[in-house]
Design an enzyme around this catalytic site. Sequence first.
Site, PDB file in Angstrom:
ATOM      1  N   PRO A   9       0.826  -1.133   0.138  1.00 61.81           N
ATOM      2  CA  PRO A   9      -0.096  -0.036   0.020  1.00 61.81           C
ATOM      3  C   PRO A   9       0.841   1.322   0.056  1.00 61.81           C
ATOM      4  O   PRO A   9       2.012   1.276   0.549  1.00 61.81           O
ATOM      5  CB  PRO A   9      -0.791  -0.067   1.313  1.00 61.81           C
ATOM      6  N   ASN A  10       0.280   2.366  -0.649  1.00 63.29           N
ATOM      7  CA  ASN A  10       0.928   3.724  -0.707  1.00 63.29           C
ATOM      8  C   ASN A  10       2.130   3.804  -1.860  1.00 63.29           C
ATOM      9  O   ASN A  10       2.847   4.946  -1.992  1.00 63.29           O
ATOM     10  CB  ASN A  10       1.027   4.248   0.458  1.00 63.29           C
ATOM     11  N   ALA A  76       3.066  -0.681   4.493  1.00 67.28           N
ATOM     12  CA  ALA A  76       2.450  -0.940   5.892  1.00 67.28           C
ATOM     13  C   ALA A  76       2.099  -2.261   6.210  1.00 67.28           C
ATOM     14  O   ALA A  76       1.989  -2.460   7.702  1.00 67.28           O
ATOM     15  CB  ALA A  76       1.347   0.221   5.808  1.00 67.28           C
ATOM     16  N   GLU A  97      13.032  -9.312   1.384  1.00 62.23           N
ATOM     17  CA  GLU A  97      12.040  -8.172   1.738  1.00 62.23           C
ATOM     18  C   GLU A  97      12.964  -6.891   1.556  1.00 62.23           C
ATOM     19  O   GLU A  97      14.149  -6.960   1.817  1.00 62.23           O
ATOM     20  CB  GLU A  97      11.828  -8.158   3.506  1.00 62.23           C
ATOM     21  N   ARG A 106      12.887   4.153  12.430  1.00 65.90           N
ATOM     22  CA  ARG A 106      11.634   4.973  12.673  1.00 65.90           C
ATOM     23  C   ARG A 106      11.001   4.700  13.624  1.00 65.90           C
ATOM     24  O   ARG A 106      11.423   3.976  14.617  1.00 65.90           O
ATOM     25  CB  ARG A 106      10.959   4.738  11.173  1.00 65.90           C
TER      26      ARG A 106
END
Length: 158
Positions: A9-10, A76, A97, A106
Amino acid sequence: MKLLFLNGPNMNMLGVREPDIYGRQTYADLENYIRDFCRELGIECELYQSNHEGDLVDAIQRAYGAVDGIVINPAAYTHTSVAILDALKAVGLPAVEVHISAVSERESFRQVSYAGMACCRTFAGHGFAGYRMAAEHLLALQRGVIAGASSRVEITVE
């Protein structure tokens, strides 16, 4: 060798979404970058992006018997999706990954990667180059240059 490059997503909002973290290059730029280095390395590639968890699971399942490995940026869903973890484990393909940003630096909720638990390696914080690093890792694995896909290693920016 054929690889599936799977983005969550995004990722389609690259260049717009938080450019201070993800840069100003677009998703189309990423697709072109992947196609270019795959051509250079002699790798056939399939690219897929979805904002929907089930679509990503379906893409992983379709990869079974169709590709030699998966490069995945679950975005996400990295931190929430047991379904993606289970799909990666179910197909049993070597997977790597990738994260454009250095997720280890983060927010605290980004410190667990469910998808990464089914991957042999993680490249984080290398921008687009992490995708090439992942493909080169899978190519070396296929050629027997490096040993099995069972040991998990995380490579982040120093």
